[in-house]
Design a protein around this motif. Sequence first.
Motif, PDB file in Angstrom:
ATOM      1  N   GLN A  73     -28.847  66.453  71.832  1.00 10.07           N
ATOM      2  CA  GLN A  73     -30.260  66.575  72.488  1.00 10.07           C
ATOM      3  C   GLN A  73     -30.160  66.849  73.896  1.00 10.07           C
ATOM      4  O   GLN A  73     -30.834  67.195  74.718  1.00 10.07           O
ATOM      5  N   ALA A  74     -28.657  66.735  74.114  1.00  8.49           N
ATOM      6  CA  ALA A  74     -28.592  67.203  75.624  1.00  8.49           C
ATOM      7  C   ALA A  74     -27.990  68.877  75.970  1.00  8.49           C
ATOM      8  O   ALA A  74     -28.028  69.180  77.097  1.00  8.49           O
ATOM      9  N   VAL A  75     -27.872  69.618  75.023  1.00  6.75           N
ATOM     10  CA  VAL A  75     -27.515  70.639  74.881  1.00  6.75           C
ATOM     11  C   VAL A  75     -28.424  71.774  75.772  1.00  6.75           C
ATOM     12  O   VAL A  75     -27.888  72.359  76.672  1.00  6.75           O
ATOM     13  N   GLY A  76     -29.511  71.606  75.616  1.00 13.49           N
ATOM     14  CA  GLY A  76     -30.594  72.691  76.363  1.00 13.49           C
ATOM     15  C   GLY A  76     -30.479  72.171  77.794  1.00 13.49           C
ATOM     16  O   GLY A  76     -30.627  73.016  78.650  1.00 13.49           O
ATOM     17  N   GLY A  77     -30.470  70.892  78.130  1.00 14.69           N
ATOM     18  CA  GLY A  77     -30.180  70.373  79.458  1.00 14.69           C
ATOM     19  C   GLY A  77     -29.086  70.745  80.148  1.00 14.69           C
ATOM     20  O   GLY A  77     -29.086  71.162  81.442  1.00 14.69           O
ATOM     21  N   VAL A  78     -27.956  70.719  79.708  1.00 17.46           N
ATOM     22  CA  VAL A  78     -26.707  71.192  80.093  1.00 17.46           C
ATOM     23  C   VAL A  78     -26.760  72.538  80.513  1.00 17.46           C
ATOM     24  O   VAL A  78     -26.188  73.290  81.617  1.00 17.46           O
ATOM     25  N   LEU A  79     -27.077  73.605  79.465  1.00 25.58           N
ATOM     26  CA  LEU A  79     -27.239  74.906  79.556  1.00 25.58           C
ATOM     27  C   LEU A  79     -28.214  75.322  80.684  1.00 25.58           C
ATOM     28  O   LEU A  79     -27.823  76.163  81.603  1.00 25.58           O
ATOM     29  N   VAL A 161     -29.246  80.447  69.741  1.00 22.51           N
ATOM     30  CA  VAL A 161     -28.087  80.043  69.249  1.00 22.51           C
ATOM     31  C   VAL A 161     -28.264  78.555  68.682  1.00 22.51           C
ATOM     32  O   VAL A 161     -27.610  78.078  67.370  1.00 22.51           O
ATOM     33  N   ALA A 162     -28.861  77.752  69.400  1.00 20.69           N
ATOM     34  CA  ALA A 162     -28.800  76.556  69.067  1.00 20.69           C
ATOM     35  C   ALA A 162     -29.667  75.946  67.872  1.00 20.69           C
ATOM     36  O   ALA A 162     -29.427  75.179  66.889  1.00 20.69           O
ATOM     37  N   THR A 163     -30.715  76.825  67.782  1.00 22.26           N
ATOM     38  CA  THR A 163     -31.613  76.671  66.487  1.00 22.26           C
ATOM     39  C   THR A 163     -31.152  77.365  65.295  1.00 22.26           C
ATOM     40  O   THR A 163     -31.356  76.635  64.067  1.00 22.26           O
ATOM     41  N   LEU A 168     -30.768  72.819  65.835  1.00 29.46           N
ATOM     42  CA  LEU A 168     -31.152  71.837  66.891  1.00 29.46           C
ATOM     43  C   LEU A 168     -32.830  72.164  66.806  1.00 29.46           C
ATOM     44  O   LEU A 168     -33.110  73.694  66.955  1.00 29.46           O
ATOM     45  N   PRO A 169     -33.592  71.633  66.672  1.00 31.90           N
ATOM     46  CA  PRO A 169     -35.232  71.679  66.953  1.00 31.90           C
ATOM     47  C   PRO A 169     -35.254  72.293  68.335  1.00 31.90           C
ATOM     48  O   PRO A 169     -34.590  71.867  69.406  1.00 31.90           O
ATOM     49  N   VAL A 170     -36.439  73.165  68.566  1.00 30.56           N
ATOM     50  CA  VAL A 170     -36.821  73.883  69.534  1.00 30.56           C
ATOM     51  C   VAL A 170     -37.439  73.123  70.669  1.00 30.56           C
ATOM     52  O   VAL A 170     -36.955  72.881  71.630  1.00 30.56           O
ATOM     53  N   ARG A 171     -38.228  71.921  70.057  1.00 26.52           N
ATOM     54  CA  ARG A 171     -38.820  70.931  71.192  1.00 26.52           C
ATOM     55  C   ARG A 171     -37.827  70.159  71.800  1.00 26.52           C
ATOM     56  O   ARG A 171     -37.656  69.883  72.713  1.00 26.52           O
ATOM     57  N   ILE A 172     -36.848  69.580  71.017  1.00 23.49           N
ATOM     58  CA  ILE A 172     -35.683  68.841  71.666  1.00 23.49           C
ATOM     59  C   ILE A 172     -34.829  69.697  72.650  1.00 23.49           C
ATOM     60  O   ILE A 172     -34.562  69.199  73.694  1.00 23.49           O
ATOM     61  N   PHE A 173     -34.509  71.178  72.179  1.00 21.91           N
ATOM     62  CA  PHE A 173     -33.981  71.802  73.320  1.00 21.91           C
ATOM     63  C   PHE A 173     -34.621  72.071  74.446  1.00 21.91           C
ATOM     64  O   PHE A 173     -34.124  71.891  75.603  1.00 21.91           O
ATOM     65  N   LEU A 174     -36.158  72.196  74.396  1.00 23.47           N
ATOM     66  CA  LEU A 174     -36.569  72.609  75.449  1.00 23.47           C
ATOM     67  C   LEU A 174     -37.108  71.280  76.436  1.00 23.47           C
ATOM     68  O   LEU A 174     -36.980  71.247  77.611  1.00 23.47           O
ATOM     69  N   ASP A 175     -37.042  70.200  75.849  1.00 26.13           N
ATOM     70  CA  ASP A 175     -37.436  68.992  76.298  1.00 26.13           C
ATOM     71  C   ASP A 175     -36.262  68.496  77.214  1.00 26.13           C
ATOM     72  O   ASP A 175     -36.511  67.973  78.274  1.00 26.13           O
ATOM     73  N   SER A 176     -35.202  68.728  76.462  1.00 20.64           N
ATOM     74  CA  SER A 176     -33.881  68.306  77.131  1.00 20.64           C
ATOM     75  C   SER A 176     -33.555  69.243  78.659  1.00 20.64           C
ATOM     76  O   SER A 176     -33.521  68.778  79.696  1.00 20.64           O
ATOM     77  N   ALA A 177     -34.161  70.467  78.475  1.00 16.63           N
ATOM     78  CA  ALA A 177     -34.103  71.304  79.798  1.00 16.63           C
ATOM     79  C   ALA A 177     -35.065  70.849  80.620  1.00 16.63           C
ATOM     80  O   ALA A 177     -34.710  70.805  82.032  1.00 16.63           O
ATOM     81  N   ARG A 178     -36.321  70.288  80.352  1.00 13.44           N
ATOM     82  CA  ARG A 178     -37.204  69.848  81.253  1.00 13.44           C
ATOM     83  C   ARG A 178     -36.746  68.770  81.884  1.00 13.44           C
ATOM     84  O   ARG A 178     -37.244  68.496  83.161  1.00 13.44           O
ATOM     85  N   ASN A 179     -36.220  67.904  81.253  1.00  9.62           N
ATOM     86  CA  ASN A 179     -35.800  66.570  81.577  1.00  9.62           C
ATOM     87  C   ASN A 179     -34.741  66.570  82.656  1.00  9.62           C
ATOM     88  O   ASN A 179     -34.585  65.792  83.609  1.00  9.62           O
TER      89      ASN A 179
END
Length: 256
Positions: A73-79, A161-163, A168-179
């Motif tokens: 769940q942290a992939v989007g945030g780290v990217l 790539v993540a999805t 990985l779900p799109v929402r989890i990826f984007l929520d991670s980036a926002r957080n």
Amino acid sequence: MRLWFSRFVAAIFMGGQVIVHILRGKFNYPNIIEQMALVGPESLPIALVTATTIGMVFTIQVAREFINFGAGQAVGGVLSIALTRELAPVLTAVVLAGRVGSAFAAEIGTMKVSEQIDALYILKTDPVDYLVIPRLVACCVMLPLLTIVSIVAGMLGGLVVATSIFGLPVRIFLDSARNFLTPWDIWSAPIKAVVFGALIAIIGCNWGMTTTGGAKGVGLSTTTAVVTSLLAIFISNFFLSWVMFQGTGSGVTKSI
């Protein structure tokens, strides 16, 4: 080495001249618009391709390890943090240094060896006003815009790539980036881009203005201008990152 050092000192003095001329409001608007088209729209395709592939590759390398540790769940945030803080501004500046900085050095260097710069003085036209400032303004305006576009492209590439590969779900990826992201992370990218753009323009123009030795000198100036610009980008990026982000990281800890 002595020639490079003398050119580096000349670039510092040119930077001072540019500041003085800008404060006096000396702008050649037709040249500025022309250079903005060269720096911005014409550099956009390669910047997009670079950012997209970097986002995809980064996600491939990070997602596998994070998923193995149960932190998918942290992939989007780290990217998002990597793109905004380092990858997008630095790599976009590198692309611009290779494409635009070399063009500045080659064009002005050709004008120098063909005595067109001397002709400007005879016509009572200051080369700093006519040649340097338009290129500086263009780089400082367009590079931040290209950096922002690169961040979006890199995030989209990572999302694909993540999805598609890692599920990985799109929402989890984007929520991670926002957080993970903070307003300062987003602002840091264009701030760095402005500094990098100024370095690229001043170094490229100065190396062109100090060209000697005919066609061979133009080629040498072009090569050394690009190498010097890259070194300046990497070194200044260290100091900018140290000033901007020392002691930060609470956003990541809080999100995890």
